[in-house]
Design a protein around this motif. Structure first.
Motif, PDB file in Angstrom:
ATOM      1  N   LYS A   1       0.838  -1.203   0.000  1.00 43.22           N
ATOM      2  CA  LYS A   1       0.000   0.000   0.000  1.00 43.22           C
ATOM      3  C   LYS A   1       0.871   1.251   0.000  1.00 43.22           C
ATOM      4  O   LYS A   1       0.568   2.226  -0.718  1.00 43.22           O
ATOM      5  CB  LYS A   1      -0.910  -0.009   1.226  1.00 43.22           C
ATOM      6  N   ALA A   2       1.954   1.245   0.769  1.00 43.21           N
ATOM      7  CA  ALA A   2       2.881   2.379   0.775  1.00 43.21           C
ATOM      8  C   ALA A   2       3.485   2.590  -0.610  1.00 43.21           C
ATOM      9  O   ALA A   2       3.629   3.718  -1.081  1.00 43.21           O
ATOM     10  CB  ALA A   2       3.983   2.134   1.808  1.00 43.21           C
ATOM     11  N   ARG A   3       3.818   1.485  -1.274  1.00 42.75           N
ATOM     12  CA  ARG A   3       4.409   1.574  -2.616  1.00 42.75           C
ATOM     13  C   ARG A   3       3.385   2.108  -3.615  1.00 42.75           C
ATOM     14  O   ARG A   3       3.713   2.922  -4.483  1.00 42.75           O
ATOM     15  CB  ARG A   3       4.920   0.202  -3.037  1.00 42.75           C
ATOM     16  N   GLU A   4       2.127   1.647  -3.505  1.00 41.70           N
ATOM     17  CA  GLU A   4       1.068   2.098  -4.419  1.00 41.70           C
ATOM     18  C   GLU A   4       0.838   3.590  -4.317  1.00 41.70           C
ATOM     19  O   GLU A   4       0.428   4.231  -5.282  1.00 41.70           O
ATOM     20  CB  GLU A   4      -0.241   1.365  -4.113  1.00 41.70           C
ATOM     21  N   HIS A   5       1.081   4.154  -3.140  1.00 44.70           N
ATOM     22  CA  HIS A   5       0.853   5.586  -2.928  1.00 44.70           C
ATOM     23  C   HIS A   5       2.113   6.415  -3.142  1.00 44.70           C
ATOM     24  O   HIS A   5       2.261   7.499  -2.586  1.00 44.70           O
ATOM     25  CB  HIS A   5       0.282   5.824  -1.530  1.00 44.70           C
ATOM     26  N   GLY A   6       3.025   5.905  -3.953  1.00 43.06           N
ATOM     27  CA  GLY A   6       4.169   6.698  -4.374  1.00 43.06           C
ATOM     28  C   GLY A   6       5.483   6.331  -3.727  1.00 43.06           C
ATOM     29  O   GLY A   6       6.532   6.845  -4.122  1.00 43.06           O
ATOM     30  N   GLY A   7       5.466   5.463  -2.716  1.00 43.63           N
ATOM     31  CA  GLY A   7       6.709   5.055  -2.079  1.00 43.63           C
ATOM     32  C   GLY A   7       7.276   6.120  -1.161  1.00 43.63           C
ATOM     33  O   GLY A   7       6.668   7.165  -0.912  1.00 43.63           O
ATOM     34  N   GLU A   8       8.478   5.845  -0.637  1.00 41.55           N
ATOM     35  CA  GLU A   8       9.168   6.732   0.292  1.00 41.55           C
ATOM     36  C   GLU A   8       8.267   7.101   1.474  1.00 41.55           C
ATOM     37  O   GLU A   8       8.136   8.262   1.844  1.00 41.55           O
ATOM     38  CB  GLU A   8       9.687   7.993  -0.413  1.00 41.55           C
ATOM     39  N   GLN A   9       7.640   6.087   2.050  1.00 41.48           N
ATOM     40  CA  GLN A   9       6.758   6.298   3.188  1.00 41.48           C
ATOM     41  C   GLN A   9       6.533   4.968   3.890  1.00 41.48           C
ATOM     42  O   GLN A   9       6.909   3.911   3.385  1.00 41.48           O
ATOM     43  CB  GLN A   9       5.413   6.864   2.736  1.00 41.48           C
ATOM     44  N   TYR A  10       5.926   5.025   5.065  1.00 46.56           N
ATOM     45  CA  TYR A  10       5.532   3.793   5.746  1.00 46.56           C
ATOM     46  C   TYR A  10       4.037   3.844   6.037  1.00 46.56           C
ATOM     47  O   TYR A  10       3.454   4.908   6.223  1.00 46.56           O
ATOM     48  CB  TYR A  10       6.347   3.557   7.024  1.00 46.56           C
ATOM     49  N   ARG A  11       3.436   2.674   6.035  1.00 45.77           N
ATOM     50  CA  ARG A  11       2.005   2.536   6.291  1.00 45.77           C
ATOM     51  C   ARG A  11       1.787   1.453   7.348  1.00 45.77           C
ATOM     52  O   ARG A  11       2.484   0.446   7.356  1.00 45.77           O
ATOM     53  CB  ARG A  11       1.250   2.144   5.004  1.00 45.77           C
ATOM     54  N   TYR A  12       0.782   1.684   8.195  1.00 42.81           N
ATOM     55  CA  TYR A  12       0.398   0.676   9.182  1.00 42.81           C
ATOM     56  C   TYR A  12      -0.670  -0.234   8.596  1.00 42.81           C
ATOM     57  O   TYR A  12      -1.584   0.226   7.896  1.00 42.81           O
ATOM     58  CB  TYR A  12      -0.141   1.338  10.449  1.00 42.81           C
ATOM     59  N   TYR A  13      -0.535  -1.508   8.893  1.00 40.64           N
ATOM     60  CA  TYR A  13      -1.549  -2.474   8.464  1.00 40.64           C
ATOM     61  C   TYR A  13      -2.837  -2.280   9.273  1.00 40.64           C
ATOM     62  O   TYR A  13      -2.806  -1.978  10.462  1.00 40.64           O
ATOM     63  CB  TYR A  13      -1.046  -3.905   8.669  1.00 40.64           C
ATOM     64  N   SER A  14      -3.965  -2.446   8.599  1.00 39.02           N
ATOM     65  CA  SER A  14      -5.267  -2.472   9.265  1.00 39.02           C
ATOM     66  C   SER A  14      -6.121  -3.531   8.586  1.00 39.02           C
ATOM     67  O   SER A  14      -5.896  -3.875   7.420  1.00 39.02           O
ATOM     68  CB  SER A  14      -5.959  -1.106   9.190  1.00 39.02           C
TER      69      SER A  14
END
Length: 397
Positions: A116-129
């Motif tokens: 999901k982080a990669r789909e939104h452009g990368g260079e970020q972190y996302r928490y799983y839900s």
């Protein structure tokens, strides 16, 4: 648990092969070795990702600090054959026991969040839900259903009229794909088109759209004895597919539609992603007499010098610049600049999303050639478009 993957690894693999990818991943491993201790465990998962387990975190801020630390650690220069490459990381985070309590669930959750982080452009972190799992299941359901939508005749083309601003005459229509699912009803193109692209289903679906649009256009031109141009959107996969030229030629031959009655629409970003191939395909299509348009113009990143060399006929002003065209000075300025640019390059310009009289007046005063939008008509079913042609013809006469 965090799942970590560098962004743009496909570009490295395509450029340097698996050996180049391994060289980069070894450098990533060297960075990650620096953080391993009794609380941090690191291991490699598959070809292009690492798993990181961090123990004894007591507050969400500590988790944020860990993810930020990983991003900074992995962001920077990597070297392949004396060439420096700047890369960034996408990170997915799954928390025990807040979201899931078993090992497989943690790994799967972290991987889902990383994607999901990669789909939104990368260079970020996302928490799983758990919501991510629901969306993934919905996506899988739609992909499976889409595989049968064409054969079960659930897909349908609607047509939005395109109007010549100076005369008010109907000069064409854009073909728009719709999907009516037997249980879920109407499914938005914004929801199913990306799934079709990702799965490769866009190739057979795109062929059907092109064929059906040409069949309908030829019938209406013949029956109503009027010149119409039908616009058909080509996806990235379609446009760069090696058979696209042959597909278009075969479609025109089988439907008897004249090439000058077909307008193929492609996005600005698609052209910029593969300039050489894009220009070559456009040139061959133009040689046949087919019209081509750049859709959503102004939202991408075109090089003006490159645009001058492209064999395209029309620039389509994205509806985001038409909305609030008077209230928002920047929108009006951009719209006027695109119109001036198009005319300077000897190209037509058409504005999308025209919903009000003042928008049409502004565009007319500034030299826009054509328009489409709810002010003139919503997208219409085949029967609805036939009625529109009849009403328009009677008014015109």
């Amino acid at each position: 648990v965090m799942m970590v993957s560098l962004d743009r690894l496909k570009l490295i693999s395509d450029t340097y092969g698996h050996l180049g990818l391994d060289i980069v991943m070894r450098q990533v491993a060297d960075h990650l070795k620096d953080i391993t201790d009794h609380n941090w465990t690191v291991c490699r998962f598959g070809e292009d990702s690492f798993g990181v387990m961090v123990r004894n975190l007591r507050h969400i801020n500590e988790t944020n600090d860990c993810a930020n630390h990983l991003q900074q650690l992995l962001k920077g220069k990597y070297h392949i054959k004396d060439q420096a490459i700047h890369l960034t990381a996408s990170i997915g985070v799954a928390l025990f026991p807040l979201e899931t309590c078993d090992r497989d669930g943690l790994l799967k959750g972290a991987d889902t969040a990383m994607r999901k982080a990669r789909e939104h452009g990368g260079e970020q972190y996302r928490y799983y839900s758990t919501d991510m799992d629901m969306k993934a299941q919905e996506k899988l359901f739609l992909e499976q259903a889409l595989r049968h939508a064409l054969e079960n005749k659930q897909l349908e083309l609607f047509y939005q009229p395109q109007i010549h601003l100076a005369t008010g005459h109907l000069i064409g229509m854009e073909a728009l794909l719709r999907w009516n699912h037997p249980q879920k009803g109407a499914i938005s193109p914004a929801q199913f088109i990306p799934i079709a692209e990702e799965s490769g289903l866009i190739i057979p679906i795109g062929k059907w759209v092109l064929h059906q649009a040409c069949v309908d256009a030829h019938r209406w031109i013949t029956e109503h004895k009027m010149e119409l141009r039908v616009g058909v959107n080509l996806s990235t996969r379609q446009f760069l597919h090696e058979d696209i030229f042959a597909t278009v030629v075969d479609t025109l031959n089988s439907t008897s539609l004249s090439p000058h009655n077909l307008d193929l629409e492609i996005t600005e970003s698609l052209l910029m992603d593969d300039k050489q191939s894009g220009a070559a395909v456009l040139g061959r299509l133009r040689d046949l007499g087919i019209k081509t348009s750049i859709d959503d113009f102004g939202t991408g990143y075109s090089s003006l010098s490159y645009l001058n060399k492209l064999p395209v006929d029309t620039l389509k002003i994205d509806q985001s610049f038409v909305k609030n065209i008077l209230q928002n000075g920047e929108n009006g300025s951009i719209a006027k600049a695109i119109i001036a640019l198009a005319h300077g390059l000897d190209k037509r310009v058409i504005a999308e999303g025209v919903e009000h009289q003042h928008q049409a007046d502004f565009l007319r005063q500034n030299g826009c050639n054509e328009v489409q939008g709810y002010f003139y008509s919503r997208p219409l079913s085949k029967d609805g478009f036939v009625n529109y042609i009849r009403n328009h013809s009677s008014t015109r006469n």
